[in-house]
Motif scaffolding. Structure first.
Motif, PDB file in Angstrom:
ATOM      1  N   MET A 191      11.809  23.312  -6.796  1.00  0.00           N
ATOM      2  CA  MET A 191      11.376  23.326  -8.191  1.00  0.00           C
ATOM      3  C   MET A 191      12.544  23.197  -9.151  1.00  0.00           C
ATOM      4  SD  MET A 191       8.060  23.586  -8.260  1.00  0.00           S
ATOM      5  CE  MET A 191       7.615  24.294  -9.830  1.00  0.00           C
ATOM      6  N   ARG A 192      13.745  23.610  -8.718  1.00  0.00           N
ATOM      7  CA  ARG A 192      14.912  23.520  -9.601  1.00  0.00           C
ATOM      8  C   ARG A 192      15.490  22.114  -9.642  1.00  0.00           C
ATOM      9  NH1 ARG A 192      15.634  28.428  -6.824  1.00  0.00           N
ATOM     10  NH2 ARG A 192      15.512  30.264  -8.181  1.00  0.00           N
TER      11      ARG A 192
ATOM     12  N   ASP B 219      20.674  19.140  -7.263  1.00  0.00           N
ATOM     13  CA  ASP B 219      20.004  19.273  -8.555  1.00  0.00           C
ATOM     14  C   ASP B 219      20.619  18.306  -9.574  1.00  0.00           C
ATOM     15  OD1 ASP B 219      18.821  20.026 -10.894  1.00  0.00           O
ATOM     16  OD2 ASP B 219      19.603  22.068 -10.905  1.00  0.00           O
ATOM     17  N   PRO B 220      19.865  17.299 -10.052  1.00  0.00           N
ATOM     18  CA  PRO B 220      20.456  16.322 -10.978  1.00  0.00           C
ATOM     19  C   PRO B 220      20.757  16.883 -12.356  1.00  0.00           C
ATOM     20  CG  PRO B 220      18.105  15.938 -10.721  1.00  0.00           C
ATOM     21  CD  PRO B 220      18.471  16.994  -9.724  1.00  0.00           C
ATOM     22  N   SER B 221      20.231  18.060 -12.688  1.00  0.00           N
ATOM     23  CA  SER B 221      20.494  18.646 -14.007  1.00  0.00           C
ATOM     24  C   SER B 221      21.792  19.448 -14.037  1.00  0.00           C
ATOM     25  CB  SER B 221      19.329  19.551 -14.411  1.00  0.00           C
ATOM     26  OG  SER B 221      19.190  20.643 -13.517  1.00  0.00           O
TER      27      SER B 221
ATOM     28  N   TYR C  61       0.845  -1.184   0.000  1.00  0.00           N
ATOM     29  CA  TYR C  61       0.000   0.000   0.000  1.00  0.00           C
ATOM     30  C   TYR C  61       0.883   1.237   0.000  1.00  0.00           C
ATOM     31  CZ  TYR C  61       0.978  -1.230   4.861  1.00  0.00           C
ATOM     32  OH  TYR C  61       1.602  -1.630   6.015  1.00  0.00           O
ATOM     33  N   PHE C  62       0.356   2.336  -0.586  1.00  0.00           N
ATOM     34  CA  PHE C  62       1.150   3.550  -0.752  1.00  0.00           C
ATOM     35  C   PHE C  62       0.239   4.776  -0.737  1.00  0.00           C
ATOM     36  CE2 PHE C  62       3.226   6.727  -3.531  1.00  0.00           C
ATOM     37  CZ  PHE C  62       4.394   6.919  -2.808  1.00  0.00           C
ATOM     38  N   PRO C  63      -0.186   5.237   0.434  1.00  0.00           N
ATOM     39  CA  PRO C  63      -0.883   6.533   0.509  1.00  0.00           C
ATOM     40  C   PRO C  63       0.132   7.668   0.547  1.00  0.00           C
ATOM     41  CG  PRO C  63      -0.878   5.475   2.651  1.00  0.00           C
ATOM     42  CD  PRO C  63      -0.185   4.522   1.701  1.00  0.00           C
ATOM     43  N   ALA C  64      -0.148   8.767  -0.127  1.00  0.00           N
ATOM     44  CA  ALA C  64       0.788   9.890  -0.191  1.00  0.00           C
ATOM     45  C   ALA C  64       0.024  11.193  -0.346  1.00  0.00           C
ATOM     46  CB  ALA C  64       1.756   9.714  -1.360  1.00  0.00           C
ATOM     47  N   CYS C  65       0.678  12.281   0.010  1.00  0.00           N
ATOM     48  CA  CYS C  65       0.089  13.601  -0.179  1.00  0.00           C
ATOM     49  C   CYS C  65       1.205  14.597  -0.444  1.00  0.00           C
ATOM     50  CB  CYS C  65      -0.726  14.032   1.045  1.00  0.00           C
ATOM     51  SG  CYS C  65       0.234  14.208   2.560  1.00  0.00           S
ATOM     52  N   SER C  66       0.891  15.690  -1.155  1.00  0.00           N
ATOM     53  CA  SER C  66       1.884  16.724  -1.443  1.00  0.00           C
ATOM     54  C   SER C  66       1.172  18.052  -1.593  1.00  0.00           C
ATOM     55  CB  SER C  66       2.659  16.393  -2.725  1.00  0.00           C
ATOM     56  OG  SER C  66       1.783  16.379  -3.836  1.00  0.00           O
ATOM     57  N   SER C  67       1.930  19.135  -1.483  1.00  0.00           N
ATOM     58  CA  SER C  67       1.358  20.458  -1.663  1.00  0.00           C
ATOM     59  C   SER C  67       1.076  20.697  -3.138  1.00  0.00           C
ATOM     60  CB  SER C  67       2.314  21.512  -1.115  1.00  0.00           C
ATOM     61  OG  SER C  67       3.532  21.470  -1.838  1.00  0.00           O
ATOM     62  N   ASN C  68       0.275  21.690  -3.442  1.00  0.00           N
ATOM     63  CA  ASN C  68      -0.134  21.985  -4.809  1.00  0.00           C
ATOM     64  C   ASN C  68       0.948  22.797  -5.510  1.00  0.00           C
ATOM     65  OD1 ASN C  68      -1.398  22.661  -7.174  1.00  0.00           O
ATOM     66  ND2 ASN C  68      -3.351  23.146  -6.213  1.00  0.00           N
ATOM     67  N   ARG C  69       1.600  22.216  -6.514  1.00  0.00           N
ATOM     68  CA  ARG C  69       2.671  22.910  -7.227  1.00  0.00           C
ATOM     69  C   ARG C  69       2.155  24.149  -7.972  1.00  0.00           C
ATOM     70  NH1 ARG C  69       7.644  20.572  -8.567  1.00  0.00           N
ATOM     71  NH2 ARG C  69       8.015  18.530  -7.659  1.00  0.00           N
ATOM     72  N   SER C  70       0.949  24.065  -8.505  1.00  0.00           N
ATOM     73  CA  SER C  70       0.466  25.146  -9.352  1.00  0.00           C
ATOM     74  C   SER C  70       0.283  26.457  -8.591  1.00  0.00           C
ATOM     75  CB  SER C  70      -0.859  24.734  -9.997  1.00  0.00           C
ATOM     76  OG  SER C  70      -1.843  24.503  -9.000  1.00  0.00           O
ATOM     77  N   ARG C  71       0.197  26.396  -7.266  1.00  0.00           N
ATOM     78  CA  ARG C  71       0.001  27.601  -6.478  1.00  0.00           C
ATOM     79  C   ARG C  71       1.312  28.199  -5.989  1.00  0.00           C
ATOM     80  NH1 ARG C  71      -5.246  26.016  -2.670  1.00  0.00           N
ATOM     81  NH2 ARG C  71      -6.687  25.628  -4.394  1.00  0.00           N
ATOM     82  N   ARG C  72       2.426  27.582  -6.363  1.00  0.00           N
ATOM     83  CA  ARG C  72       3.711  28.075  -5.895  1.00  0.00           C
ATOM     84  C   ARG C  72       4.450  28.767  -7.036  1.00  0.00           C
ATOM     85  NH1 ARG C  72       5.467  26.211  -0.988  1.00  0.00           N
ATOM     86  NH2 ARG C  72       4.112  24.696   0.027  1.00  0.00           N
ATOM     87  N   THR C  73       5.261  29.692  -6.681  1.00  0.00           N
ATOM     88  CA  THR C  73       6.061  30.389  -7.687  1.00  0.00           C
ATOM     89  C   THR C  73       7.311  29.582  -7.981  1.00  0.00           C
ATOM     90  OG1 THR C  73       7.196  31.634  -5.974  1.00  0.00           O
ATOM     91  CG2 THR C  73       5.211  32.629  -6.924  1.00  0.00           C
ATOM     92  N   SER C  74       7.949  29.866  -9.087  1.00  0.00           N
ATOM     93  CA  SER C  74       9.141  29.132  -9.491  1.00  0.00           C
ATOM     94  C   SER C  74      10.235  29.290  -8.447  1.00  0.00           C
ATOM     95  CB  SER C  74       9.631  29.638 -10.852  1.00  0.00           C
ATOM     96  OG  SER C  74      10.822  29.001 -11.212  1.00  0.00           O
ATOM     97  N   GLY C  75      10.875  28.192  -8.095  1.00  0.00           N
ATOM     98  CA  GLY C  75      11.946  28.198  -7.123  1.00  0.00           C
ATOM     99  C   GLY C  75      11.505  27.825  -5.725  1.00  0.00           C
ATOM    100  N   ASP C  76      10.203  27.874  -5.426  1.00  0.00           N
ATOM    101  CA  ASP C  76       9.731  27.480  -4.110  1.00  0.00           C
ATOM    102  C   ASP C  76       9.708  25.971  -3.981  1.00  0.00           C
ATOM    103  OD1 ASP C  76       9.394  30.051  -3.322  1.00  0.00           O
ATOM    104  OD2 ASP C  76       7.264  30.148  -3.838  1.00  0.00           O
ATOM    105  N   PRO C  77       9.952  25.430  -2.782  1.00  0.00           N
ATOM    106  CA  PRO C  77       9.964  23.979  -2.608  1.00  0.00           C
ATOM    107  C   PRO C  77       8.566  23.397  -2.564  1.00  0.00           C
ATOM    108  CG  PRO C  77      10.374  25.058  -0.516  1.00  0.00           C
ATOM    109  CD  PRO C  77      10.320  26.135  -1.557  1.00  0.00           C
ATOM    110  N   THR C  78       8.472  22.118  -2.834  1.00  0.00           N
ATOM    111  CA  THR C  78       7.230  21.379  -2.718  1.00  0.00           C
ATOM    112  C   THR C  78       7.360  20.381  -1.593  1.00  0.00           C
ATOM    113  OG1 THR C  78       6.724  21.596  -5.071  1.00  0.00           O
ATOM    114  CG2 THR C  78       5.672  19.800  -3.897  1.00  0.00           C
ATOM    115  N   ASP C  79       6.413  20.392  -0.665  1.00  0.00           N
ATOM    116  CA  ASP C  79       6.431  19.470   0.456  1.00  0.00           C
ATOM    117  C   ASP C  79       5.738  18.176   0.048  1.00  0.00           C
ATOM    118  OD1 ASP C  79       7.610  21.475   1.983  1.00  0.00           O
ATOM    119  OD2 ASP C  79       5.648  22.303   2.502  1.00  0.00           O
ATOM    120  N   PHE C  80       6.264  17.080   0.545  1.00  0.00           N
ATOM    121  CA  PHE C  80       5.759  15.761   0.154  1.00  0.00           C
ATOM    122  C   PHE C  80       5.842  14.827   1.347  1.00  0.00           C
ATOM    123  CE2 PHE C  80       6.472  11.450  -1.363  1.00  0.00           C
ATOM    124  CZ  PHE C  80       5.457  11.292  -2.287  1.00  0.00           C
ATOM    125  N   ALA C  81       4.831  14.011   1.545  1.00  0.00           N
ATOM    126  CA  ALA C  81       4.836  13.023   2.626  1.00  0.00           C
ATOM    127  C   ALA C  81       4.162  11.761   2.126  1.00  0.00           C
ATOM    128  CB  ALA C  81       4.123  13.559   3.862  1.00  0.00           C
ATOM    129  N   ALA C  82       4.653  10.626   2.582  1.00  0.00           N
ATOM    130  CA  ALA C  82       4.099   9.360   2.126  1.00  0.00           C
ATOM    131  C   ALA C  82       4.277   8.295   3.195  1.00  0.00           C
ATOM    132  CB  ALA C  82       4.772   8.910   0.819  1.00  0.00           C
TER     133      ALA C  82
END
Length: 261
Positions: A77-78, A126-128, A28-49
């Motif tokens: 985001m980078r 950053d892998p890029s 089983y794999f329940p997960a949740c994350s913040s909404n990327r579309s509401r953040r500006t470029s460069g801001d982090p995205t929080d994620f939990a699972a």
């Protein structure tokens, strides 16, 4: 949220490799994350699972399982990520486990049911980027003893054709019967002459077994992904625990061709 169920019978896999037979595995794999579309470029995205998996034999006896909580994971985001994880891995080995130190049995674990917790801190750059890296630290229990590990990796993109990576893993394990330290140092390099021709190498040192190994491969492919492979393998015992320094050496030439009809 996602989940799954796998069941594998007790059969002989004559046409392939099967790591385990005769088990049932719910996951089983329940997960949740913040909404990327509401953040500006460069801001982090929080994620939990929360990830879980259990393996049972056909006698309904628990063979192994794990429960991992990704409590904190920040994904800029980078690119890259930073996180803290905790997990428990209950299980019962089919036989007692033994560790080696300087060629002797120096540590062991009972053939019994064990439950231990470990936590992990890790950061991936950053892998890029042209030069990137990662670091991971793990600490906790391991069967009847304690476990500490550090894993460091670095990747280099010198040009679009030439890439390389260097890593180091150190595991320090203490069990009632003794303790041992395992070091693994891999180095990889790859050069692409064209999209279908490349030369790659893997050189690795295993401090636990005292083995130095190398693998060099030249690949000349055609459009179907098949073609000519020239491979050289070499394994050496740098601790002189065997009568010969060279443990194994091979030179392989392989050619494959896909024919449509």
């Amino acid at each position: 949220m996602s989940g799954g169920y796998t069941q594998v019978g007790s059969f002989n896999p004559e046409v392939g490799f099967l790591p385990r037979r005769g088990y049932r595995r719910p996951e089983y794999f329940p997960a949740c994350s913040s909404n990327r579309s509401r953040r500006t470029s460069g801001d982090p995205t929080d994620f939990a699972a929360f990830v879980g998996e259990c393996l049972y034999g056909f006698d309904d006896r628990l063979q192994s399982s794990f429960v991992h909580l990704h409590a904190v994971e920040i994904q800029p985001m980078r690119g890259g990520r930073f996180g803290w994880f905790a997990g428990s891995e209950p299980g019962q080995p089919a036989r007692a486990l033994h560790g080696l130190q300087s060629g002797r049995h120096a540590s062991s674990s009972r053939q019994a049911k064990h439950t231990w917790w470990q936590q992990r801190l890790e950061h991936f750059h950053d892998p890029s980027a042209a030069i990137t890296g990662s670091i991971r630290y793990r600490r906790g229990r391991y069967y009847d003893g304690d476990f500490n590990a550090v894993e460091i990796g670095s990747d280099y993109r010198f040009t679009a054709r030439f890439t390389a990576s260097l890593g180091w893993t150190r595991q320090d394990i203490t069990l009632p019967g003794g303790s041992f330290v395992a070091n693994l140092i891999p180095f990889k390099a790859s050069y692409s002459f064209t999209n279908l021709a490349s030369l790659s190498a893997l050189v690795q040192y295993n401090g636990q077994s005292g083995l130095y190994s190398s693998n060099i491969r030249l690949a000349l492919l055609n459009r179907s992904g098949t073609g000519l492979f020239v491979v050289y393998n070499d394994r050496r015992d740098v601790l002189n625990s065997t009568s010969y320094d060279t443990v194994g050496r091979s030179f392989v030439v392989k050619y494959t061709r896909l024919i449509d009809f």
